[in-house]
Enzyme design. Structure first.
Site, PDB file in Angstrom:
ATOM      1  N   ASP A 214       4.239  -0.862  -0.164  1.00 58.07           N
ATOM      2  CA  ASP A 214       3.361  -1.634   0.735  1.00 58.07           C
ATOM      3  C   ASP A 214       2.898  -2.940   0.072  1.00 58.07           C
ATOM      4  OD1 ASP A 214       0.880  -2.509   2.112  1.00 58.07           O
ATOM      5  OD2 ASP A 214       1.229  -0.714   3.308  1.00 58.07           O
TER       6      ASP A 214
ATOM      7  N   HIS B 251      -1.964   5.285  -1.185  1.00 53.22           N
ATOM      8  CA  HIS B 251      -3.014   4.487  -0.522  1.00 53.22           C
ATOM      9  C   HIS B 251      -3.281   5.064   0.862  1.00 53.22           C
ATOM     10  CE1 HIS B 251      -0.381   2.086   2.250  1.00 53.22           C
ATOM     11  NE2 HIS B 251       0.531   2.500   1.395  1.00 53.22           N
TER      12      HIS B 251
ATOM     13  N   CYS C 119      -1.224   4.851   4.754  1.00 54.09           N
ATOM     14  CA  CYS C 119       0.175   4.567   4.380  1.00 54.09           C
ATOM     15  C   CYS C 119       1.113   4.737   5.587  1.00 54.09           C
ATOM     16  CB  CYS C 119       0.595   5.501   3.246  1.00 54.09           C
ATOM     17  SG  CYS C 119       2.287   5.225   2.687  1.00 54.09           S
TER      18      CYS C 119
ATOM     19  N   ARG D 229       0.466  -4.712   0.511  1.00 53.84           N
ATOM     20  CA  ARG D 229      -0.985  -4.878   0.316  1.00 53.84           C
ATOM     21  C   ARG D 229      -1.505  -4.137  -0.905  1.00 53.84           C
ATOM     22  NH1 ARG D 229      -1.972  -2.794   6.252  1.00 53.84           N
ATOM     23  NH2 ARG D 229      -0.331  -1.452   5.427  1.00 53.84           N
TER      24      ARG D 229
ATOM     25  N   CYS E 269       3.301   2.837  -3.812  1.00 54.15           N
ATOM     26  CA  CYS E 269       3.987   2.553  -2.550  1.00 54.15           C
ATOM     27  C   CYS E 269       4.466   1.104  -2.537  1.00 54.15           C
ATOM     28  CB  CYS E 269       3.045   2.806  -1.375  1.00 54.15           C
ATOM     29  SG  CYS E 269       3.850   2.572   0.235  1.00 54.15           S
TER      30      CYS E 269
HETATM   31 CO    CO Z   1       2.422   3.095   1.874  1.00 56.43          CO
END
Ligand code: CO
Length: 213
Positions: A44, A98, A101, A46, A42
């Site tokens: 993302d 994750h 999400c 993090r 992803c």
């Molecule tokens: Co995500």
């Protein structure tokens, strides 16, 4: 401009520190890359693929998009997979989702989010396939997290259903596709136990090579 300048300052400190430890580090790394792993994760911020896997520059080839989706009409993702498999000869493709999400959460909401809803319709398809199981789960966070796992499992199948991966197996190349999930609240990776390493494990409907034999 201050915030941007900070990045260049950090970059210089980082590069100087590495060169201090090993003056030839960047010269050697620039000559070639020999990663054994392709990470499809992803976007993302993090879920930093190199940091969470402990792999150094040169060891991990990476493709990231919102909610780690593999779509057979996405030339960007398919080109990454083809280059990784056919040129870099990577041995492992890791689809890593994750928990929590945002893309998965959005796909479970009954509201509009703009253009991204078209991309997230792939997640809604996963939701539809597993609607019964998901409806039986109590609590929205738990439903989101289970859909995060189910999405990884579906995307592992999507990778295996590509002509690229199947050609590699037909040619006798060693290649495994794995489904993992990352927990942002404790930093741990979990193997979902859905690894695939041969054409025989692929749903017959999606097999290419063996149908022609
Ligand atoms: Co995500």
């Amino acid at each position: 401009m201050g915030d941007i300048q900070k990045i260049f300052e950090h970059n210089k400190i980082w590069a100087d520190k590495i060169k201090q430890d090993d003056p030839n580090y960047f010269i050697e790394l620039s000559k070639k890359q020999t990663p054994e792993y392709l990470w499809i994760g992803c976007s993302d911020s993090r879920v930093a693929s190199n940091q969470v896997s402990g792999l150094r520059p040169g060891e991990l080839f990476v493709h990231r998009n919102i909610a780690n989706v593999i779509v057979p009409t996405d030339l960007n993702c398919l080109s990454v997979v083809q280059f990784a498999v056919e040129v870099l000869k990577i041995k492992h493709i890791i689809v890593c989702g994750h928990y929590g999400c945002g893309g998965i959460k959005a796909a479970l909401e009954l509201k509009e989010h703009g253009l991204i809803d078209n991309w997230l319709s792939h997640i809604r398809t996963v939701h539809r396939t597993h609607r019964e199981e998901l409806n039986g789960i109590k609590g929205q966070d738990n439903r989101v997290n289970r859909l995060c796992e189910l999405n990884v499992i579906e995307q592992v199948a999507n990778v295996c259903n590509t002509s690229i991966v199947q050609r590699a197996w037909n040619n006798g190349n060693e290649l495994s596709v794995h489904g993992w999930i990352y927990n942002m609240t404790d930093g741990n990776l979990k193997d979902l136990g859905v690894s695939v390493n041969s054409l025989e494990q692929v749903c017959e409907t999606f097999r290419f090579g063996s149908m022609l034999r």
